[in-house]
Design a protein around this motif. Structure first.
Motif, PDB file in Angstrom:
ATOM      1  N   ILE A 132      -1.906  -0.870  -8.234  1.00  0.00           N
ATOM      2  CA  ILE A 132      -3.245   0.606  -9.015  1.00  0.00           C
ATOM      3  C   ILE A 132      -2.423   1.342  -9.507  1.00  0.00           C
ATOM      4  CG2 ILE A 132      -5.306   2.163  -8.300  1.00  0.00           C
ATOM      5  CD1 ILE A 132      -6.257  -0.705  -8.094  1.00  0.00           C
ATOM      6  N   TRP A 133      -0.692   2.091  -9.086  1.00  0.00           N
ATOM      7  CA  TRP A 133      -0.100   3.263  -8.856  1.00  0.00           C
ATOM      8  C   TRP A 133      -0.427   2.777 -10.657  1.00  0.00           C
ATOM      9  CZ3 TRP A 133      -0.374   7.802  -7.609  1.00  0.00           C
ATOM     10  CH2 TRP A 133      -1.095   7.644  -6.256  1.00  0.00           C
ATOM     11  N   ILE A 134       0.622   1.581 -10.401  1.00  0.00           N
ATOM     12  CA  ILE A 134       1.323   0.752 -11.982  1.00  0.00           C
ATOM     13  C   ILE A 134       0.248   1.647 -13.347  1.00  0.00           C
ATOM     14  CG2 ILE A 134       2.219  -0.566 -13.558  1.00  0.00           C
ATOM     15  CD1 ILE A 134       3.656  -1.872 -10.820  1.00  0.00           C
ATOM     16  N   PHE A 135      -0.614   0.691 -12.827  1.00  0.00           N
ATOM     17  CA  PHE A 135      -1.902   1.293 -13.815  1.00  0.00           C
ATOM     18  C   PHE A 135      -2.787   1.916 -13.877  1.00  0.00           C
ATOM     19  CE2 PHE A 135      -7.229   0.844 -14.856  1.00  0.00           C
ATOM     20  CZ  PHE A 135      -6.376  -0.162 -15.542  1.00  0.00           C
ATOM     21  N   PHE A 136      -2.368   3.225 -12.196  1.00  0.00           N
ATOM     22  CA  PHE A 136      -2.263   4.314 -13.719  1.00  0.00           C
ATOM     23  C   PHE A 136      -2.121   5.770 -14.194  1.00  0.00           C
ATOM     24  CE2 PHE A 136      -1.678   8.631 -11.679  1.00  0.00           C
ATOM     25  CZ  PHE A 136      -2.298   9.488 -11.536  1.00  0.00           C
ATOM     26  N   ILE A 137      -0.152   5.099 -13.694  1.00  0.00           N
ATOM     27  CA  ILE A 137       0.590   5.490 -14.680  1.00  0.00           C
ATOM     28  C   ILE A 137       0.330   4.983 -16.072  1.00  0.00           C
ATOM     29  CG2 ILE A 137       3.175   5.605 -15.250  1.00  0.00           C
ATOM     30  CD1 ILE A 137       3.250   5.232 -11.744  1.00  0.00           C
ATOM     31  N   ILE A 138      -0.184   4.055 -16.160  1.00  0.00           N
ATOM     32  CA  ILE A 138       0.289   3.293 -17.519  1.00  0.00           C
ATOM     33  C   ILE A 138      -0.846   3.860 -18.414  1.00  0.00           C
ATOM     34  CG2 ILE A 138      -0.080   1.540 -19.233  1.00  0.00           C
ATOM     35  CD1 ILE A 138       0.706  -0.004 -16.838  1.00  0.00           C
ATOM     36  N   CYS A 139      -2.563   4.310 -17.794  1.00  0.00           N
ATOM     37  CA  CYS A 139      -3.379   4.686 -18.162  1.00  0.00           C
ATOM     38  C   CYS A 139      -3.301   6.463 -18.251  1.00  0.00           C
ATOM     39  CB  CYS A 139      -4.476   4.566 -17.358  1.00  0.00           C
ATOM     40  SG  CYS A 139      -4.780   3.127 -17.549  1.00  0.00           S
ATOM     41  N   LEU A 140      -2.483   7.223 -17.559  1.00  0.00           N
ATOM     42  CA  LEU A 140      -2.208   8.783 -18.140  1.00  0.00           C
ATOM     43  C   LEU A 140      -1.115   8.343 -18.892  1.00  0.00           C
ATOM     44  CD1 LEU A 140      -2.754  10.961 -16.306  1.00  0.00           C
ATOM     45  CD2 LEU A 140      -0.587  10.687 -14.824  1.00  0.00           C
TER      46      LEU A 140
ATOM     47  N   MET B 124       0.950  -0.984  -0.192  1.00  0.00           N
ATOM     48  CA  MET B 124       0.246  -0.066   0.083  1.00  0.00           C
ATOM     49  C   MET B 124       0.739   0.945   0.365  1.00  0.00           C
ATOM     50  SD  MET B 124      -2.886  -0.863   0.051  1.00  0.00           S
ATOM     51  CE  MET B 124      -4.075  -0.010   0.247  1.00  0.00           C
ATOM     52  N   LEU B 125       0.517   2.148  -1.068  1.00  0.00           N
ATOM     53  CA  LEU B 125       1.575   3.280  -0.837  1.00  0.00           C
ATOM     54  C   LEU B 125       0.439   4.613  -0.747  1.00  0.00           C
ATOM     55  CD1 LEU B 125       4.334   4.723  -0.873  1.00  0.00           C
ATOM     56  CD2 LEU B 125       3.897   4.707  -4.143  1.00  0.00           C
ATOM     57  N   LEU B 126      -0.398   5.377  -0.453  1.00  0.00           N
ATOM     58  CA  LEU B 126      -0.850   6.467  -0.007  1.00  0.00           C
ATOM     59  C   LEU B 126      -2.239   6.041  -0.608  1.00  0.00           C
ATOM     60  CD1 LEU B 126       0.685   9.456  -1.917  1.00  0.00           C
ATOM     61  CD2 LEU B 126       0.747   9.316   0.794  1.00  0.00           C
ATOM     62  N   GLY B 127      -2.896   5.070   0.254  1.00  0.00           N
ATOM     63  CA  GLY B 127      -3.559   4.290   0.381  1.00  0.00           C
ATOM     64  C   GLY B 127      -4.722   3.351  -1.229  1.00  0.00           C
ATOM     65  N   ASN B 128      -3.290   3.469  -1.935  1.00  0.00           N
ATOM     66  CA  ASN B 128      -3.146   2.240  -2.970  1.00  0.00           C
ATOM     67  C   ASN B 128      -2.546   1.625  -3.159  1.00  0.00           C
ATOM     68  OD1 ASN B 128      -6.237   4.022  -4.889  1.00  0.00           O
ATOM     69  ND2 ASN B 128      -4.480   5.730  -3.613  1.00  0.00           N
ATOM     70  N   THR B 129      -2.700   0.369  -3.776  1.00  0.00           N
ATOM     71  CA  THR B 129      -2.211  -1.053  -3.882  1.00  0.00           C
ATOM     72  C   THR B 129      -0.566   0.124  -5.094  1.00  0.00           C
ATOM     73  OG1 THR B 129      -2.366  -1.863  -5.493  1.00  0.00           O
ATOM     74  CG2 THR B 129      -3.159  -2.991  -3.411  1.00  0.00           C
ATOM     75  N   ILE B 130       0.453  -1.063  -5.407  1.00  0.00           N
ATOM     76  CA  ILE B 130       1.627  -0.571  -6.118  1.00  0.00           C
ATOM     77  C   ILE B 130       0.966  -0.952  -7.219  1.00  0.00           C
ATOM     78  CG2 ILE B 130       3.712  -1.105  -6.869  1.00  0.00           C
ATOM     79  CD1 ILE B 130       3.940   0.395  -4.574  1.00  0.00           C
TER      80      ILE B 130
ATOM     81  N   TYR C  45      -8.545  13.507 -15.413  1.00  0.00           N
ATOM     82  CA  TYR C  45      -9.598  13.481 -14.209  1.00  0.00           C
ATOM     83  C   TYR C  45      -9.992  11.769 -14.983  1.00  0.00           C
ATOM     84  CZ  TYR C  45     -14.048  13.944 -12.454  1.00  0.00           C
ATOM     85  OH  TYR C  45     -15.295  14.167 -12.008  1.00  0.00           O
ATOM     86  N   LEU C  46      -9.936  11.403 -15.216  1.00  0.00           N
ATOM     87  CA  LEU C  46     -10.347  10.047 -15.921  1.00  0.00           C
ATOM     88  C   LEU C  46      -9.417   8.625 -14.348  1.00  0.00           C
ATOM     89  CD1 LEU C  46     -11.845   9.389 -18.967  1.00  0.00           C
ATOM     90  CD2 LEU C  46     -13.063  10.033 -17.101  1.00  0.00           C
ATOM     91  N   CYS C  47      -8.271   9.481 -15.066  1.00  0.00           N
ATOM     92  CA  CYS C  47      -7.287   8.738 -14.893  1.00  0.00           C
ATOM     93  C   CYS C  47      -7.536   8.306 -12.758  1.00  0.00           C
ATOM     94  CB  CYS C  47      -5.698   8.718 -14.809  1.00  0.00           C
ATOM     95  SG  CYS C  47      -5.223   8.052 -17.025  1.00  0.00           S
ATOM     96  N   LEU C  48      -7.239  10.095 -12.751  1.00  0.00           N
ATOM     97  CA  LEU C  48      -6.679  10.113 -10.831  1.00  0.00           C
ATOM     98  C   LEU C  48      -8.137   8.702 -10.399  1.00  0.00           C
ATOM     99  CD1 LEU C  48      -6.772  13.868 -11.435  1.00  0.00           C
ATOM    100  CD2 LEU C  48      -5.156  12.045  -9.346  1.00  0.00           C
ATOM    101  N   GLY C  49      -9.482   9.294 -11.702  1.00  0.00           N
ATOM    102  CA  GLY C  49     -10.000   7.860 -10.815  1.00  0.00           C
ATOM    103  C   GLY C  49     -10.324   7.560 -10.058  1.00  0.00           C
ATOM    104  N   LEU C  50      -9.850   6.335 -11.171  1.00  0.00           N
ATOM    105  CA  LEU C  50      -8.996   5.250 -10.878  1.00  0.00           C
ATOM    106  C   LEU C  50      -8.742   4.868  -9.331  1.00  0.00           C
ATOM    107  CD1 LEU C  50      -7.017   4.378 -13.772  1.00  0.00           C
ATOM    108  CD2 LEU C  50      -9.250   3.785 -13.980  1.00  0.00           C
ATOM    109  N   LEU C  51      -7.513   6.222  -8.476  1.00  0.00           N
ATOM    110  CA  LEU C  51      -7.466   6.216  -6.999  1.00  0.00           C
ATOM    111  C   LEU C  51      -7.938   6.001  -6.280  1.00  0.00           C
ATOM    112  CD1 LEU C  51      -3.990   8.290  -8.004  1.00  0.00           C
ATOM    113  CD2 LEU C  51      -4.276   5.139  -8.003  1.00  0.00           C
ATOM    114  N   SER C  52      -8.026   5.487  -4.733  1.00  0.00           N
ATOM    115  CA  SER C  52      -8.546   5.922  -3.641  1.00  0.00           C
ATOM    116  C   SER C  52      -7.891   6.657  -2.801  1.00  0.00           C
ATOM    117  CB  SER C  52      -8.039   4.668  -2.339  1.00  0.00           C
ATOM    118  OG  SER C  52      -9.111   3.530  -3.162  1.00  0.00           O
ATOM    119  N   LEU C  53      -9.108   8.001  -2.771  1.00  0.00           N
ATOM    120  CA  LEU C  53      -8.470   9.347  -2.760  1.00  0.00           C
ATOM    121  C   LEU C  53      -9.138   9.693  -1.301  1.00  0.00           C
ATOM    122  CD1 LEU C  53      -9.218  11.682  -5.801  1.00  0.00           C
ATOM    123  CD2 LEU C  53      -6.695  10.256  -5.420  1.00  0.00           C
TER     124      LEU C  53
END
Length: 352
Positions: A16-24, A8-14, A75-83
């Protein structure tokens, strides 16, 4: 390895973060490539159709539409994260800014393009061309004002409560803006009534000049001596103006005087002499010439004629030609112009 992706990193798994970066980055790359292709396709399509100006559309796509699409991707990519609750509020605010800002820019640019396109039409009246930039500014201000109110409402602000809370400050602002609003309404009145346009020659009181600019609050006039005269629109709409631009013909009245020793036969000939002179000059219409009155040292004739057109320089050229012709004819006929004279009668002394 599985344990690393579940970290877990800042409320999200690694993962999820990798998927966020790829999508972004993937989304931004797709927008970049698709944007270049779309711009070329739209440019060629608009060039063939010739419906609307190509440059303005391409500029809008490059500077606004592409950044708007980038914003949607982010905006859509940030929606993948738990904030967290704080970042969730920031995320919602970002969405509101993205939606309201993009819609506002679209409306303002469309309005500006529509007005600019109308200004380029040859058949449009000059006063409308003058007024369109001002109306463009007013329209943009109103659109942005509505957008700000809508944005604040979405953030939870009660606009009606805020306005009511201004109290005395709001009344002071209303009084301060009264003059500005009065000039604005005068500007609208000038647009609708069209008493003058840019390029018209006006007389306002004892001031005279050519209109150079009609603004939302003030109008600038270039005086005959060269300086700029600035009038508020309210002053112009409340003043008595003389507009020479649409004058079809100019009525000219002038007088000449001859000496009292002029023979009666020549006095009778003078009106006919002047009539022939004026009739022989183009762009004139003779009206009358009469022996008007007995002056202190001259017999005065009053002459009336019309100059076809409104140009002042044209009128002065014609008046000069008439004066020279009258001088020439009078010299040929030995008719003398009068000038102020005094006759002194000296009585001899008694017994001298």
């Amino acid at each position: 390895m599985t344990h690393f992706f579940n970290y877990m990193l800042l409320g999200n798994t690694i993962s999820i973060w990798i998927f966020f970066i790829i999508c972004l980055f993937g989304g931004c790359f797709v927008v970049k490539m698709a944007g270049n292709k779309s711009i070329g396709l739209i440019k060629s399509l608009l060039t063939k159709q010739k419906i609307i100006p190509v440059d303005s559309v391409i500029a809008f796509i490059e500077f606004y539409a592409i950044f708007f699409i980038y914003g949607i991707v982010i905006y859509l990519c940030l929606g993948l994260l738990s904030l967290s609750p704080l970042f969730q509020k920031i995320y919602n605010m970002f969405g509101n800014i993205l939606f309201v800002g993009s819609l506002t820019l679209l409306l303002t640019e469309t309005t500006d393009w529509f007005l600019q396109n109308n200004m380029q039409k040859q058949e449009i009246k000059p006063i409308i061309k003058t007024a369109l930039p001002g109306f463009s500014k007013i329209t943009k201000i109103l659109i942005w004002l509505i957008a700000v109110i809508f944005f604040l409402e979405n953030l939870g602000f009660q606009i009606s409560t805020l306005v009511a809370g201004l109290g005395i400050g709001g009344i002071a602002i209303a009084f301060a803006s009264q003059i500005i609003l009065k000039d604005l309404f005068s500007y609208v009145s000038i647009l609708l009534d069209q008493p003058f346009a840019v390029g018209d020659l006006l007389t306002v009181g004892d001031l005279k000049g050519t209109i150079e600019h009609i603004g939302i609050k003030t109008t600038r006039i270039r005086s005959l001596s060269g300086e700029i005269l600035i009038f508020s629109n309210t002053d112009l709409t409340e003043s008595r103006l003389r507009n020479y631009q649409h004058m079809k013909e100019r009525r000219v009245v002038f007088s000449i005087g001859v000496i009292y020793d002029t023979p009666l036969g020549q006095l009778k000939e003078i009106p006919d002499i002047i009539r022939k002179i004026i009739n022989n000059i183009t762009n004139t219409r003779f009206d009358r010439a009469h022996f008007f009155q007995y002056g202190d040292s001259s017999l005065i004739y009053e002459i009336v004629y019309y100059v076809i057109g409104s140009e002042y320089n044209k009128y002065m050229d014609i008046q000069q030609a008439i004066n020279l012709e009258i001088k020439d004819e009078f010299e040929k006929r030995k008719i003398e112009f009068a000038y102020p004279t005094q006759t002194l009668l000296i009585e001899p002394k008694l017994g001298s």
